[in-house]
Scaffold this active site. Structure first.
Site, mmCIF file in Angstrom:
data_model
loop_
_atom_site.group_PDB
_atom_site.id
_atom_site.type_symbol
_atom_site.label_atom_id
_atom_site.label_comp_id
_atom_site.label_asym_id
_atom_site.label_seq_id
_atom_site.Cartn_x
_atom_site.Cartn_y
_atom_site.Cartn_z
ATOM 1 N N GLN A 194 31.000 42.725 39.902
ATOM 2 C CA GLN A 194 31.582 43.689 38.967
ATOM 3 C C GLN A 194 32.859 43.115 38.375
ATOM 4 O O GLN A 194 33.674 42.510 39.081
ATOM 5 C CB GLN A 194 31.886 45.007 39.688
ATOM 6 C CG GLN A 194 32.203 46.160 38.756
ATOM 7 C CD GLN A 194 32.199 47.486 39.508
ATOM 8 O OE1 GLN A 194 32.428 47.525 40.706
ATOM 9 N NE2 GLN A 194 31.926 48.568 38.795
ATOM 10 N N GLY A 195 33.009 43.264 37.052
ATOM 11 C CA GLY A 195 34.205 42.808 36.367
ATOM 12 C C GLY A 195 34.817 43.917 35.547
ATOM 13 O O GLY A 195 34.427 45.090 35.664
ATOM 14 N N ASP A 244 36.856 30.623 31.896
ATOM 15 C CA ASP A 244 36.962 31.363 33.166
ATOM 16 C C ASP A 244 36.204 30.630 34.273
ATOM 17 O O ASP A 244 35.437 31.224 35.031
ATOM 18 C CB ASP A 244 36.419 32.783 33.006
ATOM 19 C CG ASP A 244 36.879 33.704 34.157
ATOM 20 O OD1 ASP A 244 37.806 33.303 34.903
ATOM 21 O OD2 ASP A 244 36.305 34.791 34.313
ATOM 22 N N SER A 268 29.019 45.125 34.897
ATOM 23 C CA SER A 268 28.543 45.012 36.274
ATOM 24 C C SER A 268 27.206 44.277 36.259
ATOM 25 O O SER A 268 26.428 44.391 35.304
ATOM 26 C CB SER A 268 28.363 46.398 36.898
ATOM 27 O OG SER A 268 29.592 47.101 36.929
ATOM 28 N N VAL A 269 26.947 43.522 37.328
ATOM 29 C CA VAL A 269 25.709 42.753 37.430
ATOM 30 C C VAL A 269 24.892 43.299 38.597
ATOM 31 O O VAL A 269 25.406 43.478 39.706
ATOM 32 C CB VAL A 269 25.999 41.252 37.635
ATOM 33 C CG1 VAL A 269 24.690 40.460 37.706
ATOM 34 C CG2 VAL A 269 26.878 40.712 36.514
#
Length: 655
Positions: A17-18, A135, A22-23
């Protein structure tokens, strides 16, 4: 449950989750294929549209085995949220690998090289397509296990990525603060206004921090209290770092900054690989962009490492295993020089055994002629120079083991247990390495003694008995004890890991938790005690004995060398004597024939002991002398054959 037209997932199957998405782990509705879906939240739609679609466009442009694959872009039902359907990596991220207690001090060398290969290959594909990631960090490098059990790492999370050529700049700030280039850190974390623009080399800084993290298990720049608690010092460390330094720490509050120019001793990478890697880290962890390497040089230097082959060399005199990295097209002369750099044994003094047999390395040949080696089956280097074996240099795991605090602190207890377990795994690794080193000492010595067995029979028997003892269960008992302690500690660790997410414990559970802490500490103490008292002490005693035996072998070899020289000298003298006697015999025979033919007295040679005899007596005497000379010549020939056989007795080659 949530779904798109083709895929279905449950919100409990969260993979990550960022801030903007979300993945989840999902499945194809028809085939059942497992995929990863990235679902964007409301915050993501607050960004400009060009930023929203940038990740889709970047991923569609990329196609590489070390970059996560994009299968489709779909939308959820009523909310019509964008969903990226991507390749699923079942083994988590590089960060999850590094957070395992087993890798508390970094990855093993083979696994690190896999990470290096995958990251370099993935980044090279990004640069070929003019993309900057912005990133790079272990959490954005996913791990997949291949069909043959090998690790495959893939770059993911291109939410911050954008197209950017080598000579272009950008001003927006993205990334994770521990891995941010200092210029970006200053603006994003410290909130200081500055007008700097950033280039593609900011990815190189992040790669440098990531590779250091993978090699050591920790971040390179650590202020007192940690990077997130002491941001100003964090910035100072990264910007004040001297040229060539690859790490900086502050060990006490308001204390001085301490710099490191090498990887820590706890690192699992060999000296051979470190010597190749450290200059790369030093040149990409460079705050001034003008001094920092560009991607071309980074790719050239890392590719140079990855294209090398490793030759394992165990220095018998030093009792140290070396990893020598060379190119297959190099000559053996270059290999011998590389061995010299690591061992200080000059090429002319290097002699090798492989699997118990002398191994002659011709300097002019290609390095491809060197036998295939492994850590358990290395080339054994034998040097003429006698020295006290120094053995493996290591840090005592007891220095890195934390202690529990008396009060119940679920998060703190989990962290302490994790630290203890990490030190325990390090102890197990070192114990195995020490045992392997001890076996290589004895095996190498055993082989050398076998080569010299005609004069080293007693030493050969001693080493054979020691090797048999080492191979018995007694030699590995300490390893089993350490493994047993680790297994018990791991069970408690799993319970702590499970308990930390609970809001609290009941009275009975708390008492059990306290008992587990005491038991965990006892197990850790027992583990280190076994490591110190049985494995380390045994290894140190073996080093002392190894030194004594090596001195005996060197003395024997020197004696054999003197004997060989004496035999060669005797052989030369005997050949010269035989030639001289043959000439004298020929001369005497010639004189005798002349006397018999002419019937007159001839003048004897200067050495004739019988002057002025009668002609008849002279003939008889000469006949007698001829017979004696023939017998003497035959005796000398026999002696010469004996000397030749002695000179052919095999001796150990010079080192």
């Amino acid at each position: 449950m949530q779904s798109t037209i083709s895929y279905l997932w449950h919100t409990d199957d969260l993979l990550g989750q960022g801030a903007t998405a979300s993945v989840y782990k999902a499945r194809n509705k028809k085939s059942g294929e497992v995929v990863a879906v990235k679902v964007f939240n409301t915050a993501s739609y607050m960004r400009p549209r060009e930023v929203q679609v940038r990740e889709f466009e970047v991923l569609r442009k990329l196609n590489h085995q070390n970059i996560i694959k994009l299968f489709a872009v779909e939308e959820t039902g009523p909310g019509r949220q964008k969903v990226l359907v991507m390749e699923y990596c079942s083994s988590g991220s590089l960060l999850s690998v590094l957070e395992s207690p087993e890798h508390a001090f970094g990855l093993p060398e083979d696994e690190f090289l896999v990470v290096l290969h995958c990251v370099v290959a993935g980044m090279n594909h990004l640069r070929e397509n003019g993309i900057v990631h912005r990133d790079i960090k272990p959490g954005n490098i996913m791990r997949l296990v291949g069909e043959e059990g090998q690790s495959i790492y893939k770059l993911t999370d291109f939410g911050a990525a954008r197209e950017l050529d080598d000579d272009e700049k950008f001003v927006s700030v993205y990334g994770t603060e521990e891995y941010l280039h200092p210029d970006m850190y200053e603006r994003a974390v410290l909130r200081k206004p500055q007008q700097k623009a950033f280039g593609v080399t900011v990815d190189l800084w992040s790669i440098g921090v990531t590779l250091y993290h993978a090699a050591t298990g920790s971040l390179p720049f650590i202020p007192f209290g940690g990077p997130r608690r002491n941001k100003e010092i964090m910035y100072r460390i990264t910007t004040e770092k001297p040229a060539g330094a690859i790490a900086g720490t502050q060990k006490r509050e308001n204390g001085p900054l301490e710099w490191s120019y090498t990887l820590p001793i706890t690192c699992q990478l060999s000296v051979g690989l470190q010597s190749q890697l450290v200059p790369i880290l030093a040149n990409i962890l460079e705050v001034e962009q003008a001094k920092c390497w560009g991607f071309d040089q980074f790719f050239a230097e890392t590719s140079d490492i990855l294209q090398r082959v490793v030759v394992h060399v165990f220095s018998l005199s030093q009792a140290v295993l070396h990893h020598v990295y060379i190119h297959a097209h190099n000559t053996i002369a270059i290999f011998l020089e590389a061995v010299y750099e690591q061992t200080s044994v000059a090429p002319r003094h290097q002699e090798y055994l492989f699997e118990g047999h002398p191994c002659v390395l011709e300097p002019s040949l290609s390095a491809q002629h060197i036998a295939h080696t492994t850590a358990s089956s290395p080339l054994t280097l034998f040097s003429m120079a006698s020295e006290t074996p120094k053995g493996l240099t290591f840090r005592d795991p007891a220095l890195d083991i934390p202690k529990f605090v008396p009060k119940v602190d679920l998060q703190g207890d989990y962290n302490t247990a994790k630290g203890m377990l990490g030190a325990g795994y390090q102890s197990l690794r070192l114990a195995r390495t020490l045992l392997d080193g001890q076996e290589l000492m004895l095996r190498g010595l055993h082989w050398v003694v076998e080569v010299l067995q005609t004069t080293c029979r007693r030493t050969l028997e001693v080493t054979r008995m020691a090797l048999l003892f080492l191979s018995s269960s007694l030699g590995t008992d300490s390893i089993r004890q350490i493994q047993c302690c680790l297994d018990k500690m791991y069970l408690i660790y799993k319970q702590f890991k499970k308990s930390r997410i609970r809001p609290g414990l009941g009275y009975n559970e708390e008492q059990i938790h306290k008992l587990d802490k005491v038991n965990f500490s006892h197990l850790a103490k027992r583990l280190l005690q076994v490591f110190q008292e049985e494995r380390v002490q045994n290894y140190q005693a073996a080093l002392v004995m190894h030194g004594q035996r090596m001195r005996m072998v060197h003395e024997t070899r020197n004696h054999l060398r003197l004997v060989g020289c004496s035999v060669a000298a005797c052989n030369t003298e005997a050949q010269g004597a035989q030639e001289s006697l043959s000439k004298i015999l020929d001369w005497l025979s010639h004189q005798l024939l002349q006397d018999m033919t002419k019937g007159v007295q001839t003048s004897p040679p200067p050495t004739d002991p019988y002057p002025n005899p009668e002609p008849t007596d002279l003939v008889l005497h000469m006949q007698e002398l001829c017979k004696e000379m023939k017998v003497l010549a035959l005796d000398l020939q026999d002696n010469n054959h004996v000397i030749e056989r002695l000179s052919r007795v095999p001796t150990a080659p010079d080192v």
